[in-house]
Design a protein around this motif. Structure first.
Motif, PDB file in Angstrom:
ATOM      1  N   ARG A 165      65.805  33.959  -3.854  1.00 20.78           N
ATOM      2  CA  ARG A 165      66.080  35.107  -3.061  1.00 20.78           C
ATOM      3  C   ARG A 165      67.179  34.508  -1.949  1.00 20.78           C
ATOM      4  O   ARG A 165      66.741  34.178  -0.665  1.00 20.78           O
ATOM      5  N   HIS A 166      68.277  34.107  -2.418  1.00 21.42           N
ATOM      6  CA  HIS A 166      69.380  33.641  -1.492  1.00 21.42           C
ATOM      7  C   HIS A 166      70.535  34.629  -2.290  1.00 21.42           C
ATOM      8  O   HIS A 166      70.910  34.496  -3.307  1.00 21.42           O
ATOM      9  N   PRO A 167      71.490  35.128  -1.278  1.00 21.11           N
ATOM     10  CA  PRO A 167      72.572  35.971  -1.598  1.00 21.11           C
ATOM     11  C   PRO A 167      73.544  35.311  -2.507  1.00 21.11           C
ATOM     12  O   PRO A 167      74.177  35.903  -3.270  1.00 21.11           O
ATOM     13  N   ALA A 168      73.774  33.870  -2.311  1.00 23.71           N
ATOM     14  CA  ALA A 168      74.777  33.232  -3.042  1.00 23.71           C
ATOM     15  C   ALA A 168      74.321  33.009  -4.313  1.00 23.71           C
ATOM     16  O   ALA A 168      75.275  33.039  -5.346  1.00 23.71           O
ATOM     17  N   ILE A 169      73.140  33.062  -4.521  1.00 23.59           N
ATOM     18  CA  ILE A 169      72.418  32.569  -6.115  1.00 23.59           C
ATOM     19  C   ILE A 169      72.215  34.047  -6.595  1.00 23.59           C
ATOM     20  O   ILE A 169      72.541  34.273  -7.837  1.00 23.59           O
ATOM     21  N   SER A 170      71.800  34.993  -5.878  1.00 20.44           N
ATOM     22  CA  SER A 170      71.367  36.556  -6.565  1.00 20.44           C
ATOM     23  C   SER A 170      72.559  37.234  -7.008  1.00 20.44           C
ATOM     24  O   SER A 170      72.448  38.006  -7.832  1.00 20.44           O
TER      25      SER A 170
END
Length: 296
Positions: A165-170
């Protein structure tokens, strides 16, 4: 029939270790047919040899660790991944410390080193561990559930999904399924780096771990974005690194795999527990020769 492989000449490299932060040197040497992969702690008064097999796994929390008696070799997963991906069966690995150097955080530098050593076929035939019945392991419940499974398949396929749940990963792909061959491994998997969060790095440093972690050997993120100036090497580098790790952990079976590995949110601990679970179920696998029609 497929032949076993080793390297043609010794090669070496030196680098920083991820957890200790110290320098470590490894020397890769050719090995005879049916030797397997063996680590040698050459820094000790009496050299200790540790085969790269599941029975020697002692820890897999933050890295995969082998241990014989009180002697350990840690953070082996990226080197093991390169060996599995390139189809190397027999090799001696001399190491002058407890930890394999992290290099650039992927297996790419190990791949280059092994290619420089010139991979060669040997007279012995290659054996595979072929999955004949499904074996699965899981932990946690609900959104926290993690699982990993081995299924019958006449080849080697890895299917992996992540859920960070991380913007850079998702914002990147969270699933990949790939048929592993030498070519697909080198092109699509080997350059994927390990990753972590700057706040976690500081916490680990405070307890003497990840002391060698840096922007040179990991994708580093804050709460919102990737901090590395160069960005990602692959648009789906996060999930591909999890595949890279799994390929290394699975090679602790002691032979290359014929089967389909499917996992969700798995890591070293679950991967290696699955390896041990499979080996304990003798009706779920068998050793075969010349049973794979694909591209090794």
């Amino acid at each position: 029939m497929f032949k076993q492989c080793t390297i043609s000449r010794p090669v070496s490299t030196t680098g920083i270790c991820l957890h200790s932060g110290k320098k470590s040197r490894i020397v890769l040497r050719p090995a005879d047919v049916n030797t397997g992969i063996i680590f040698h702690r050459v820094d000790l008064h009496n050299i200790v040899d540790i085969p790269a097999k599941a029975e020697y796994i002692s820890d897999a929390h933050l890295a995969t660790v082998l241990q014989k008696g009180s002697v350990r070799v840690s953070t082996i997963e990226h080197l093991m991944s390169a060996l599995h991906g390139l189809g190397i069966d027999n090799i001696h690995i001399d190491i002058n410390s407890e930890e394999i150097p992290i290099l650039d955080g992927s297996s790419d530098r190990f791949v280059d080193l092994l290619k420089h050593a010139r991979i060669r076929e040997q007279e012995g035939f290659k054996d595979f561990i072929k999955i004949i019945n499904v074996v699965e392991i899981s932990e946690g419940e609900g959104d926290n559930k993690k699982w990993a499974r081995l299924e019958p398949y006449n080849g080697f396929v890895v299917a992996f999904s992540i859920d960070f749940r991380h913007p850079a990963i998702s914002s990147t792909a969270n699933f990949i399924e790939i048929n592993i061959s030498k070519e697909s491994y080198v092109k699509n998997i080997s350059r994927a780096r390990t990753f972590g969060f700057i706040k976690e790095l500081k916490e680990l440093n405070s307890i003497g771990l990840a002391c060698g972690g840096s922007f040179e050997n990991a994708i580093v993120m804050d709460d919102f974005k990737i901090l590395n100036e160069e960005g990602l090497r692959y648009k789906d580098e996060f999930v591909k690194h999890k595949v890279l790790d799994a390929i290394g952990d699975l090679y602790l079976l002691g032979k290359p795999l014929l089967g389909r590995f499917v996992a969700h949110k798995s890591g070293h601990s679950l991967n290696t527990r699955l390896v041990n679970l499979l080996l304990s179920k003798s009706d779920s696998w068998k050793v075969v020769r010349n049973n794979y029609k694909g591209n090794i």
